[in-house]
Design a protein around this motif. Sequence first.
Motif, PDB file in Angstrom:
ATOM      1  N   ARG A 189      -6.603  10.846   1.172  1.00  0.00           N
ATOM      2  CA  ARG A 189      -6.284  10.172  -0.009  1.00  0.00           C
ATOM      3  C   ARG A 189      -6.603   8.789   0.124  1.00  0.00           C
ATOM      4  O   ARG A 189      -7.398   8.172  -1.043  1.00  0.00           O
ATOM      5  CB  ARG A 189      -4.959  10.162  -0.434  1.00  0.00           C
ATOM      6  CG  ARG A 189      -4.235  11.424  -0.608  1.00  0.00           C
ATOM      7  CD  ARG A 189      -2.836  11.542  -0.734  1.00  0.00           C
ATOM      8  NE  ARG A 189      -2.424  12.948  -0.900  1.00  0.00           N
ATOM      9  CZ  ARG A 189      -1.195  13.428  -0.282  1.00  0.00           C
ATOM     10  NH1 ARG A 189      -0.524  12.843   0.526  1.00  0.00           N
ATOM     11  NH2 ARG A 189      -0.941  14.726  -0.581  1.00  0.00           N
ATOM     12  N   ALA A 190      -6.743   7.951   1.066  1.00  0.00           N
ATOM     13  CA  ALA A 190      -7.045   6.654   1.296  1.00  0.00           C
ATOM     14  C   ALA A 190      -8.431   6.509   1.157  1.00  0.00           C
ATOM     15  O   ALA A 190      -9.019   5.533   0.713  1.00  0.00           O
ATOM     16  CB  ALA A 190      -6.496   5.943   2.643  1.00  0.00           C
ATOM     17  N   ASP A 249      -2.870  11.270   3.948  1.00  0.00           N
ATOM     18  CA  ASP A 249      -2.957   9.836   3.917  1.00  0.00           C
ATOM     19  C   ASP A 249      -4.342   9.394   4.035  1.00  0.00           C
ATOM     20  O   ASP A 249      -4.915   8.496   3.252  1.00  0.00           O
ATOM     21  CB  ASP A 249      -2.083   9.109   4.576  1.00  0.00           C
ATOM     22  CG  ASP A 249      -0.619   9.106   3.735  1.00  0.00           C
ATOM     23  OD1 ASP A 249      -0.406   9.778   2.857  1.00  0.00           O
ATOM     24  OD2 ASP A 249       0.261   8.144   4.300  1.00  0.00           O
ATOM     25  N   GLU A 250      -5.124  10.045   5.066  1.00  0.00           N
ATOM     26  CA  GLU A 250      -6.306   9.435   5.731  1.00  0.00           C
ATOM     27  C   GLU A 250      -7.238   9.968   4.394  1.00  0.00           C
ATOM     28  O   GLU A 250      -8.279   9.252   4.160  1.00  0.00           O
ATOM     29  CB  GLU A 250      -6.473   9.953   6.726  1.00  0.00           C
ATOM     30  CG  GLU A 250      -5.967   9.402   8.165  1.00  0.00           C
ATOM     31  CD  GLU A 250      -6.183   9.978   9.282  1.00  0.00           C
ATOM     32  OE1 GLU A 250      -6.178   9.373  10.188  1.00  0.00           O
ATOM     33  OE2 GLU A 250      -6.663  11.243   9.388  1.00  0.00           O
ATOM     34  N   THR A 310      -5.265  13.558   8.191  1.00  0.00           N
ATOM     35  CA  THR A 310      -3.922  13.597   7.350  1.00  0.00           C
ATOM     36  C   THR A 310      -4.176  13.388   6.094  1.00  0.00           C
ATOM     37  O   THR A 310      -5.226  13.030   5.616  1.00  0.00           O
ATOM     38  CB  THR A 310      -3.040  12.631   7.876  1.00  0.00           C
ATOM     39  OG1 THR A 310      -3.698  11.201   7.695  1.00  0.00           O
ATOM     40  CG2 THR A 310      -3.007  12.456   9.575  1.00  0.00           C
ATOM     41  N   TYR A 342      -0.455   3.773   6.973  1.00  0.00           N
ATOM     42  CA  TYR A 342      -1.287   3.021   7.950  1.00  0.00           C
ATOM     43  C   TYR A 342      -1.731   1.641   7.525  1.00  0.00           C
ATOM     44  O   TYR A 342      -1.708   0.802   8.216  1.00  0.00           O
ATOM     45  CB  TYR A 342      -2.507   4.016   8.063  1.00  0.00           C
ATOM     46  CG  TYR A 342      -3.507   3.690   9.262  1.00  0.00           C
ATOM     47  CD1 TYR A 342      -4.506   2.671   9.050  1.00  0.00           C
ATOM     48  CD2 TYR A 342      -3.733   4.507  10.265  1.00  0.00           C
ATOM     49  CE1 TYR A 342      -5.336   2.249  10.083  1.00  0.00           C
ATOM     50  CE2 TYR A 342      -4.589   3.966  11.411  1.00  0.00           C
ATOM     51  CZ  TYR A 342      -5.321   3.015  11.185  1.00  0.00           C
ATOM     52  OH  TYR A 342      -6.109   2.833  12.158  1.00  0.00           O
ATOM     53  N   SER A 362       0.743  -1.370  -0.026  1.00  0.00           N
ATOM     54  CA  SER A 362       0.086   0.031  -0.163  1.00  0.00           C
ATOM     55  C   SER A 362       0.891   1.229   0.032  1.00  0.00           C
ATOM     56  O   SER A 362       2.032   1.398   0.654  1.00  0.00           O
ATOM     57  CB  SER A 362      -0.785  -0.187   1.370  1.00  0.00           C
ATOM     58  OG  SER A 362      -1.585   1.263   1.275  1.00  0.00           O
ATOM     59  N   TYR A 368       0.110   3.785   1.589  1.00  0.00           N
ATOM     60  CA  TYR A 368      -0.191   4.348   2.824  1.00  0.00           C
ATOM     61  C   TYR A 368       0.203   3.736   3.945  1.00  0.00           C
ATOM     62  O   TYR A 368      -0.191   2.576   3.930  1.00  0.00           O
ATOM     63  CB  TYR A 368      -1.755   4.728   2.815  1.00  0.00           C
ATOM     64  CG  TYR A 368      -2.527   5.068   1.809  1.00  0.00           C
ATOM     65  CD1 TYR A 368      -2.059   6.486   1.402  1.00  0.00           C
ATOM     66  CD2 TYR A 368      -3.190   4.599   0.827  1.00  0.00           C
ATOM     67  CE1 TYR A 368      -2.526   7.323   0.286  1.00  0.00           C
ATOM     68  CE2 TYR A 368      -3.911   5.300  -0.459  1.00  0.00           C
ATOM     69  CZ  TYR A 368      -3.612   6.322  -0.727  1.00  0.00           C
ATOM     70  OH  TYR A 368      -4.124   6.978  -1.888  1.00  0.00           O
TER      71      TYR A 368
END
Length: 319
Positions: free
Chosen positions: A276-277, A273-274, A271, A138, A134, A136
């Motif tokens: 975008r995910a 990444d949060e 965030t 996380y 991934s 990301y």
Amino acid sequence: MSTMPSTTRDEDNGHSSGDTGLDVVTGAFSYSGRAIARRLLADGRQVRTLTGHAERRDTRSIDVQPLDFDDLSGLVSHLRGATTLYNTYWVRFAAGRTDHDRAVVNSGTLFHAAQRAGVQRIVHVSITHPTIDSPYAYFRGKALVERALAETGASYAVLRPAILFGEHGVLINNIAWLLRHLPVFAVGGRGDYRVRGIHVDDLARLCVDAGRRRDDSVVDAVGPERPTFLELVESIKRAVHSKARVVHVPGALVPVLSRGLGLLLRDVLLTADEYRAMADGLADTEGPATGEIALSSWLVENAPTLGARYLNELDLHFR
């Protein structure tokens, strides 16, 4: 606290046979851990927690021990005698000395300690769509933790929620707070990416049910509804009678705006990444619902208090 049922121990491998009546929950004073511990206590189980926040103790029913990843022998001692470990430990974002890579190492240490202590079953809370490759951190870290769990050889269950809601849930509450206090609420892009929330009590039920089994399993912990993010925001807006205007902005602006608001609130709202995910569809699944409580109904029932006060993530977990 009731007397623990007797059990026999295989001295060669350190594993107990039979149910000891004791379970361990990491973070029993935090969000999902609190719901799991509450359900276990209601079922007549003894509960011990490993926590870095012993000051949050709100009940004398739980035995409190430190969650110290630098003390392996201490972890083994605190886990010994437990039938099941319910693991909710993770970090949402890097802060202080802990980032996702460190959280992966810490999780492996915890699983190793559980194995040495003779814990019979590990129930682990993960995330939807974890993958080793991934982009990301996380989701990549969650996949590495799942792999570490499988490699222990212990009996395990993995529950994969996307977004949690329910009492003390930060995300939905803080969207409501922003809608109550700001004249404008920004949605990245078209807002057509879906979110599959599950009530924290449904997650706790799934975890405790999984703890009673002995087969290895991986299950998406998701509720019955899959609104788009825009639909979710509009639902929250109606529930709290907000007059905020919902506007669409380029996705690249969302992390910038979130960071600016975070500076004002001394918090981390969302965030990069949060966002975008979520925009990539990682907060959604197309499989069957495993949770029962509908997010739309919960919003209506809890509208009077939803977003009444801001829940600061940094205050809750780091300060």
